[in-house]
Design a protein around this motif. Sequence first.
Motif, PDB file in Angstrom:
ATOM      1  N   ASP A 113      30.789  56.811   6.198  1.00  0.00           N
ATOM      2  CA  ASP A 113      30.240  56.304   4.945  1.00  0.00           C
ATOM      3  C   ASP A 113      31.371  55.901   4.009  1.00  0.00           C
ATOM      4  OD1 ASP A 113      27.662  56.844   5.801  1.00  0.00           O
ATOM      5  OD2 ASP A 113      27.678  58.862   4.958  1.00  0.00           O
ATOM      6  N   LEU A 114      31.172  54.800   3.292  1.00  0.00           N
ATOM      7  CA  LEU A 114      32.147  54.356   2.302  1.00  0.00           C
ATOM      8  C   LEU A 114      31.775  54.936   0.948  1.00  0.00           C
ATOM      9  CD1 LEU A 114      32.581  50.607   3.301  1.00  0.00           C
ATOM     10  CD2 LEU A 114      34.095  52.525   3.803  1.00  0.00           C
ATOM     11  N   VAL A 115      32.774  55.332   0.199  1.00  0.00           N
ATOM     12  CA  VAL A 115      32.584  55.895  -1.129  1.00  0.00           C
ATOM     13  C   VAL A 115      33.286  54.972  -2.113  1.00  0.00           C
ATOM     14  CG1 VAL A 115      33.080  57.859  -2.624  1.00  0.00           C
ATOM     15  CG2 VAL A 115      32.523  58.241  -0.229  1.00  0.00           C
ATOM     16  N   GLU A 116      32.559  54.498  -3.114  1.00  0.00           N
ATOM     17  CA  GLU A 116      33.182  53.658  -4.136  1.00  0.00           C
ATOM     18  C   GLU A 116      33.914  54.541  -5.131  1.00  0.00           C
ATOM     19  OE1 GLU A 116      30.667  50.770  -5.997  1.00  0.00           O
ATOM     20  OE2 GLU A 116      30.035  49.949  -4.079  1.00  0.00           O
ATOM     21  N   ILE A 117      35.174  54.224  -5.365  1.00  0.00           N
ATOM     22  CA  ILE A 117      36.021  54.988  -6.274  1.00  0.00           C
ATOM     23  C   ILE A 117      36.487  54.053  -7.391  1.00  0.00           C
ATOM     24  CG2 ILE A 117      38.118  56.371  -6.488  1.00  0.00           C
ATOM     25  CD1 ILE A 117      36.289  57.642  -4.456  1.00  0.00           C
ATOM     26  N   PRO A 118      36.034  54.269  -8.626  1.00  0.00           N
ATOM     27  CA  PRO A 118      36.579  53.486  -9.734  1.00  0.00           C
ATOM     28  C   PRO A 118      38.085  53.755  -9.853  1.00  0.00           C
ATOM     29  CG  PRO A 118      34.565  54.597 -10.398  1.00  0.00           C
ATOM     30  CD  PRO A 118      34.964  55.166  -9.068  1.00  0.00           C
ATOM     31  N   ALA A 149      45.192  55.639 -11.242  1.00  0.00           N
ATOM     32  CA  ALA A 149      44.285  56.669 -11.768  1.00  0.00           C
ATOM     33  C   ALA A 149      42.912  56.375 -11.187  1.00  0.00           C
ATOM     34  CB  ALA A 149      44.252  56.634 -13.297  1.00  0.00           C
ATOM     35  N   ILE A 150      42.219  57.425 -10.738  1.00  0.00           N
ATOM     36  CA  ILE A 150      40.912  57.245 -10.099  1.00  0.00           C
ATOM     37  C   ILE A 150      39.873  58.161 -10.724  1.00  0.00           C
ATOM     38  CG2 ILE A 150      41.862  56.462  -7.890  1.00  0.00           C
ATOM     39  CD1 ILE A 150      41.521  59.289  -6.793  1.00  0.00           C
ATOM     40  N   ALA A 151      38.616  57.816 -10.500  1.00  0.00           N
ATOM     41  CA  ALA A 151      37.492  58.652 -10.925  1.00  0.00           C
ATOM     42  C   ALA A 151      36.702  59.006  -9.675  1.00  0.00           C
ATOM     43  CB  ALA A 151      36.617  57.923 -11.938  1.00  0.00           C
ATOM     44  N   LEU A 152      37.060  60.132  -9.059  1.00  0.00           N
ATOM     45  CA  LEU A 152      36.350  60.573  -7.856  1.00  0.00           C
ATOM     46  C   LEU A 152      34.949  61.052  -8.224  1.00  0.00           C
ATOM     47  CD1 LEU A 152      39.214  62.649  -6.238  1.00  0.00           C
ATOM     48  CD2 LEU A 152      38.186  60.583  -5.278  1.00  0.00           C
ATOM     49  N   PRO A 153      33.973  60.796  -7.364  1.00  0.00           N
ATOM     50  CA  PRO A 153      32.643  61.336  -7.630  1.00  0.00           C
ATOM     51  C   PRO A 153      32.624  62.852  -7.441  1.00  0.00           C
ATOM     52  CG  PRO A 153      32.631  59.949  -5.635  1.00  0.00           C
ATOM     53  CD  PRO A 153      34.023  59.950  -6.177  1.00  0.00           C
ATOM     54  N   GLU A 154      31.703  63.514  -8.101  1.00  0.00           N
ATOM     55  CA  GLU A 154      31.523  64.951  -7.935  1.00  0.00           C
ATOM     56  C   GLU A 154      31.318  65.255  -6.454  1.00  0.00           C
ATOM     57  OE1 GLU A 154      28.210  68.224  -9.211  1.00  0.00           O
ATOM     58  OE2 GLU A 154      28.813  66.769 -10.743  1.00  0.00           O
ATOM     59  N   GLY A 155      31.945  66.329  -5.986  1.00  0.00           N
ATOM     60  CA  GLY A 155      31.816  66.709  -4.577  1.00  0.00           C
ATOM     61  C   GLY A 155      32.906  66.118  -3.694  1.00  0.00           C
ATOM     62  N   TYR A 156      33.852  65.390  -4.294  1.00  0.00           N
ATOM     63  CA  TYR A 156      34.958  64.805  -3.528  1.00  0.00           C
ATOM     64  C   TYR A 156      36.287  65.279  -4.101  1.00  0.00           C
ATOM     65  CZ  TYR A 156      31.969  61.626  -0.961  1.00  0.00           C
ATOM     66  OH  TYR A 156      31.032  61.110  -0.110  1.00  0.00           O
ATOM     67  N   PRO A 202      34.888  64.625   1.205  1.00  0.00           N
ATOM     68  CA  PRO A 202      33.957  65.555   0.539  1.00  0.00           C
ATOM     69  C   PRO A 202      34.517  66.969   0.624  1.00  0.00           C
ATOM     70  CG  PRO A 202      32.851  64.339   2.316  1.00  0.00           C
ATOM     71  CD  PRO A 202      34.300  64.016   2.400  1.00  0.00           C
ATOM     72  N   VAL A 203      34.228  67.757  -0.378  1.00  0.00           N
ATOM     73  CA  VAL A 203      34.664  69.155  -0.387  1.00  0.00           C
ATOM     74  C   VAL A 203      33.479  70.065  -0.678  1.00  0.00           C
ATOM     75  CG1 VAL A 203      37.066  68.714  -1.013  1.00  0.00           C
ATOM     76  CG2 VAL A 203      35.371  68.990  -2.799  1.00  0.00           C
ATOM     77  N   SER A 204      33.531  71.250  -0.120  1.00  0.00           N
ATOM     78  CA  SER A 204      32.491  72.254  -0.353  1.00  0.00           C
ATOM     79  C   SER A 204      32.945  73.220  -1.431  1.00  0.00           C
ATOM     80  CB  SER A 204      32.220  73.049   0.933  1.00  0.00           C
ATOM     81  OG  SER A 204      31.764  72.191   1.942  1.00  0.00           O
ATOM     82  N   ARG A 205      32.012  73.728  -2.185  1.00  0.00           N
ATOM     83  CA  ARG A 205      32.286  74.796  -3.146  1.00  0.00           C
ATOM     84  C   ARG A 205      31.923  76.106  -2.481  1.00  0.00           C
ATOM     85  NH1 ARG A 205      34.769  74.375  -8.006  1.00  0.00           N
ATOM     86  NH2 ARG A 205      33.386  75.998  -8.744  1.00  0.00           N
ATOM     87  N   ALA A 206      32.758  77.102  -2.675  1.00  0.00           N
ATOM     88  CA  ALA A 206      32.514  78.410  -2.074  1.00  0.00           C
ATOM     89  C   ALA A 206      31.960  79.376  -3.115  1.00  0.00           C
ATOM     90  CB  ALA A 206      33.823  78.975  -1.511  1.00  0.00           C
ATOM     91  N   VAL A 207      31.167  80.295  -2.643  1.00  0.00           N
ATOM     92  CA  VAL A 207      30.737  81.430  -3.452  1.00  0.00           C
ATOM     93  C   VAL A 207      31.450  82.637  -2.852  1.00  0.00           C
ATOM     94  CG1 VAL A 207      28.797  82.866  -4.159  1.00  0.00           C
ATOM     95  CG2 VAL A 207      28.494  80.382  -3.940  1.00  0.00           C
ATOM     96  N   LEU A 263      56.432  67.268  -1.587  1.00  0.00           N
ATOM     97  CA  LEU A 263      56.787  68.676  -1.772  1.00  0.00           C
ATOM     98  C   LEU A 263      55.586  69.606  -1.785  1.00  0.00           C
ATOM     99  CD1 LEU A 263      59.080  70.641  -2.111  1.00  0.00           C
ATOM    100  CD2 LEU A 263      58.994  70.256  -4.555  1.00  0.00           C
ATOM    101  N   ASN A 264      54.535  69.283  -2.503  1.00  0.00           N
ATOM    102  CA  ASN A 264      53.384  70.185  -2.604  1.00  0.00           C
ATOM    103  C   ASN A 264      52.244  69.713  -1.704  1.00  0.00           C
ATOM    104  OD1 ASN A 264      53.015  67.919  -4.269  1.00  0.00           O
ATOM    105  ND2 ASN A 264      51.397  68.961  -5.393  1.00  0.00           N
ATOM    106  N   SER A 265      52.589  69.271  -0.515  1.00  0.00           N
ATOM    107  CA  SER A 265      51.593  68.680   0.374  1.00  0.00           C
ATOM    108  C   SER A 265      50.619  69.717   0.916  1.00  0.00           C
ATOM    109  CB  SER A 265      52.299  68.003   1.538  1.00  0.00           C
ATOM    110  OG  SER A 265      51.368  67.397   2.387  1.00  0.00           O
ATOM    111  N   PRO A 266      49.335  69.450   0.894  1.00  0.00           N
ATOM    112  CA  PRO A 266      48.777  68.272   0.244  1.00  0.00           C
ATOM    113  C   PRO A 266      48.639  68.490  -1.261  1.00  0.00           C
ATOM    114  CG  PRO A 266      46.997  69.507   1.238  1.00  0.00           C
ATOM    115  CD  PRO A 266      48.284  70.235   1.568  1.00  0.00           C
ATOM    116  N   GLY A 267      48.954  67.457  -2.007  1.00  0.00           N
ATOM    117  CA  GLY A 267      48.701  67.481  -3.442  1.00  0.00           C
ATOM    118  C   GLY A 267      47.225  67.210  -3.664  1.00  0.00           C
ATOM    119  N   THR A 268      46.576  68.031  -4.452  1.00  0.00           N
ATOM    120  CA  THR A 268      45.126  67.931  -4.634  1.00  0.00           C
ATOM    121  C   THR A 268      44.791  67.178  -5.915  1.00  0.00           C
ATOM    122  OG1 THR A 268      44.841  70.036  -3.501  1.00  0.00           O
ATOM    123  CG2 THR A 268      42.985  69.259  -4.827  1.00  0.00           C
ATOM    124  N   VAL A 269      43.938  66.163  -5.780  1.00  0.00           N
ATOM    125  CA  VAL A 269      43.402  65.441  -6.932  1.00  0.00           C
ATOM    126  C   VAL A 269      41.932  65.834  -7.033  1.00  0.00           C
ATOM    127  CG1 VAL A 269      42.992  63.190  -8.000  1.00  0.00           C
ATOM    128  CG2 VAL A 269      44.996  63.519  -6.491  1.00  0.00           C
TER     129      VAL A 269
END
Length: 147
Positions: free
Chosen positions: A3-8, A48-55, A116-121, A74-80
């Motif tokens: 699936d393609l995700v549009e990223i502003p 600069a990007i605007a990732l959708p929620e959940g990404y 996509p990323v999951s949120r943990a409880v 250096l900090n690979s992976p750098g998280t955005v």
Amino acid sequence: MTDLVEIPIIADQVPKYAHFDDAGADLCAAEALTIAPGERALVSTGVAIALPEGYAAFVVPRSGLAAKKGITVLNSPGTVDAGYRGEIKVTLLNTDRSEPFEVAIGDRIAQMIVTPVSRAVFVPVSELSESVRGAGGFGSTGVSAHA
């Protein structure tokens, strides 16, 4: 095809995938600088990007720069994170012991993987379930495939 995700995006140079099936899009330098042997530098990308929620986006090294020039992130992976709206900058490290590394405007310096990323409880417990690996940590599985 996934699936393609549009990223502003606001960018001096829009990240591009070199091949249709690449996981990472190339991030380019928006400034010129020299990184001395053993030194690190925070390099602007002008992106600069605007990732959708959940990404999230992860900034990782380019394998060719790592293998040929000793340049890594250096900090690979750098998280955005999805909520971040500032410029994506890349902390490059020159691991070469003798040669400085020249960065020119437009050079491909890293890759960005959007996923996509999951949120943990997190649930506190008094003990964890057993597993085959157990508490074995760094190096616990050895080096040789013949062991």
